[in-house]
Design an enzyme around this catalytic site. Structure first.
Site, PDB file in Angstrom:
ATOM      1  CD  GLU A  96      10.760  41.158 -20.772  1.00  0.00           C
ATOM      2  OE1 GLU A  96      11.545  41.574 -19.898  1.00  0.00           O
ATOM      3  OE2 GLU A  96       9.540  41.425 -20.774  1.00  0.00           O
ATOM      4  CB  THR A 123      16.583  45.079 -24.803  1.00  0.00           C
ATOM      5  OG1 THR A 123      15.627  45.362 -23.778  1.00  0.00           O
ATOM      6  CG2 THR A 123      15.842  44.649 -26.059  1.00  0.00           C
ATOM      7  CG  ASP A 124      18.406  43.834 -19.013  1.00  0.00           C
ATOM      8  OD1 ASP A 124      18.620  42.816 -19.712  1.00  0.00           O
ATOM      9  OD2 ASP A 124      18.067  43.778 -17.814  1.00  0.00           O
ATOM     10  N   GLY A 162       8.167  36.119 -11.801  1.00  0.00           N
ATOM     11  CA  GLY A 162       9.011  36.922 -12.675  1.00  0.00           C
ATOM     12  C   GLY A 162       8.755  38.410 -12.488  1.00  0.00           C
ATOM     13  CG  LEU A 163       5.612  39.936 -11.082  1.00  0.00           C
ATOM     14  CD1 LEU A 163       4.326  40.053 -10.262  1.00  0.00           C
ATOM     15  CD2 LEU A 163       5.470  40.748 -12.379  1.00  0.00           C
ATOM     16  CB  SER A 164      12.067  42.009 -10.168  1.00  0.00           C
ATOM     17  OG  SER A 164      12.345  41.860 -11.510  1.00  0.00           O
ATOM     18  CG  ASP A 170      14.831  42.523 -13.266  1.00  0.00           C
ATOM     19  OD1 ASP A 170      14.282  43.017 -14.264  1.00  0.00           O
ATOM     20  OD2 ASP A 170      15.107  41.315 -13.154  1.00  0.00           O
ATOM     21  CE1 TYR A 183      17.765  37.134 -18.259  1.00  0.00           C
ATOM     22  CE2 TYR A 183      20.115  36.934 -17.853  1.00  0.00           C
ATOM     23  CZ  TYR A 183      18.997  37.719 -18.062  1.00  0.00           C
ATOM     24  OH  TYR A 183      19.122  39.086 -18.083  1.00  0.00           O
TER      25      TYR A 183
HETATM   26  C1  GLA Z   1      15.359  39.098 -15.986  1.00  0.00           C
HETATM   27  C2  GLA Z   1      16.694  39.825 -15.773  1.00  0.00           C
HETATM   28  C3  GLA Z   1      16.689  41.193 -16.426  1.00  0.00           C
HETATM   29  C4  GLA Z   1      16.215  41.134 -17.867  1.00  0.00           C
HETATM   30  C5  GLA Z   1      14.941  40.313 -17.992  1.00  0.00           C
HETATM   31  C6  GLA Z   1      14.549  40.078 -19.420  1.00  0.00           C
HETATM   32  O1  GLA Z   1      14.345  39.770 -15.299  1.00  0.00           O
HETATM   33  O2  GLA Z   1      16.974  39.946 -14.404  1.00  0.00           O
HETATM   34  O3  GLA Z   1      17.977  41.766 -16.339  1.00  0.00           O
HETATM   35  O4  GLA Z   1      17.221  40.657 -18.716  1.00  0.00           O
HETATM   36  O5  GLA Z   1      15.043  39.049 -17.367  1.00  0.00           O
HETATM   37  O6  GLA Z   1      14.196  41.260 -20.043  1.00  0.00           O
END
Ligand code: GLA
Length: 378
Positions: A32, A34-35, A124-126, A173, A222
């Site tokens: 998490e 880390t991207d 938070g499931l994109s 995501d 964020y």
């Molecule tokens: C959100 C962002 C991702 C990632 C996560 C945390 O989903 O869109 O790019 O940074 O938070 O891991």
């Protein structure tokens, strides 16, 4: 869902669509924040998804109807500079993707687009990445590129978030929603964008519990985390925190930025170890890594909430050493992910329903997921 989509399209645009694109949401198992530090993540796509039905228009207009928002509509022109629209913020993901595809040189015609999905909002499931990929793929296909490179598609979705939605997100995501493999999680190297599928054992269940605390207006937090990580990387003289295998002594770095870096450096190592544990079917190690990940998100990265911590603890206690649980996604609400043997699902579900209530006082939404495939045309 597909029937409702065809109906929606017909009601608004007459006749039927030329094509339908779909893209899934995702749940991150570990890795998490880390991207955007060029590190490692281990998400999988889920069965919840967004679908976009599309038909070409020759007048350079893009007209959109959103089924999940009660049939609200918006429109924009491809022949003028595309701008975010604060009156229809939900459409900014589509506007941003259209803008990105034009910049990538695609010859986009106009389009009628109908959107529908079954993603829970604020979990938070994109859902936004799913919309970006489904809309992007539909538009690319209308422009004669149905095989448009999936990593490029993901990068265009990320660009839309940066420029049209104000979130300086990483690539996880969009990339997993674009490139996931059914039945597997993806170990993604967010520097090279290399994706290695890691199969999930058949007897392993992916349980997602939506806390009912919606993630809203948290882009500021964020973006701040991202700045703190970048400041830490500069302090240590590396391009990104990914380049630190071990955390050096603070050496004057402010304690908050140092704690953020400690999370990221540890989380990269945990993610690689978790992929190994998953490959080996070692659920006890996987569970321990998930617990460490959650603790670091709580104490060092400070993106959890007390109610989420309590939900995670409840799951960890119910699961014991045969799996694990942690908050998933960007933080400040949303969902918790648990990995556990299929045989334990009933018991663990009952434990959650017995003790956890959403802020509205309701039992939480619990989803049992099978990893889905990435974006495709139907
Ligand atoms: C959100 C962002 C991702 C990632 C996560 C945390 O989903 O869109 O790019 O940074 O938070 O891991």
């Amino acid at each position: 869902m597909i029937d409702a989509l065809h109906r929606l399209f017909g009601e608004h645009f007459g006749a039927g669509p030329e094509l339908v694109a779909r893209a899934p949401g995702r749940v991150n198992l570990i890795g998490e924040h880390t991207d955007y530090n060029d590190g490692f993540v281990l998400p999988c796509a889920i069965s919840r998804q967004t679908m976009v039905a599309a038909r070409r228009r020759d007048d350079g207009q893009v007209r959109i109807v959103a089924g999940d928002l009660g049939g609200v509509t918006t429109a924009f022109s491809l022949s003028e500079p595309i701008q975010p629209d604060s009156a229809a913020p939900w459409s900014n993901y589509v506007r941003g993707v259209a803008d990105g595809l034009l910049e990538a040189g695609l010859d986009l015609p106009g389009a009628d687009l109908a959107i529908i999905g079954d993603m829970p909002q604020g979990a938070g499931l994109s859902s936004s990445a799913a919309l970006e990929n489904a809309a992007g793929l539909a538009l690319a296909a209308l422009a004669g590129q149905p095989d448009f490179d999936r990593s490029r598609l993901a990068l265009i979705g990320q660009r839309a978030e940066h420029r049209f939605a104000g979130c300086q997100c990483g690539i996880m995501d969009q990339l997993v929603s674009a490139r996931a493999v059914a039945g597997a999680a993806l170990l993604i190297d967010c520097r090279s964008l290399e994706c290695a599928p890691v199969s999930l054992p058949d007897d392993l269940a992916v349980m997602i519990v939506h806390s009912g605390i919606e993630r809203g207006l948290v882009d500021g937090e964020y973006n701040l985390r991202r700045q703190q990580c970048e400041a830490a990387a500069r302090h240590f003289g590396v391009a990104a925190l990914r380049d630190l295998a071990v955390l050096p002594a603070a050496g004057g770095l402010d304690p908050v930025a140092y704690a953020r870096a400690r999370h990221v450096v540890g989380e990269n190592a945990r993610t690689l170890a978790a992929a190994d544990a998953l490959r080996a079917g070692d659920l006890a190690s996987l569970g321990a890594l998930m617990a460490e990940s959650h603790a670091a998100m709580r104490d060092d990265f400070q993106i959890t909430l007390p109610a989420i911590d309590a939900l995670v603890e409840l799951l960890q206690q119910a699961i014991g050493s045969v799996g694990g649980a942690r908050m998933t996604g960007g933080g400040f609400g949303g969902a918790v992910v648990a990995l556990l043997p299929v045989a334990e699902v009933k018991r663990v579900r009952a434990a959650v329903l017995a003790s956890y209530r959403t802020p509205a006082g309701e039992p939480p939404l619990i989803m049992i997921e099978t990893p889905a495939a990435g974006a495709s045309l139907l």
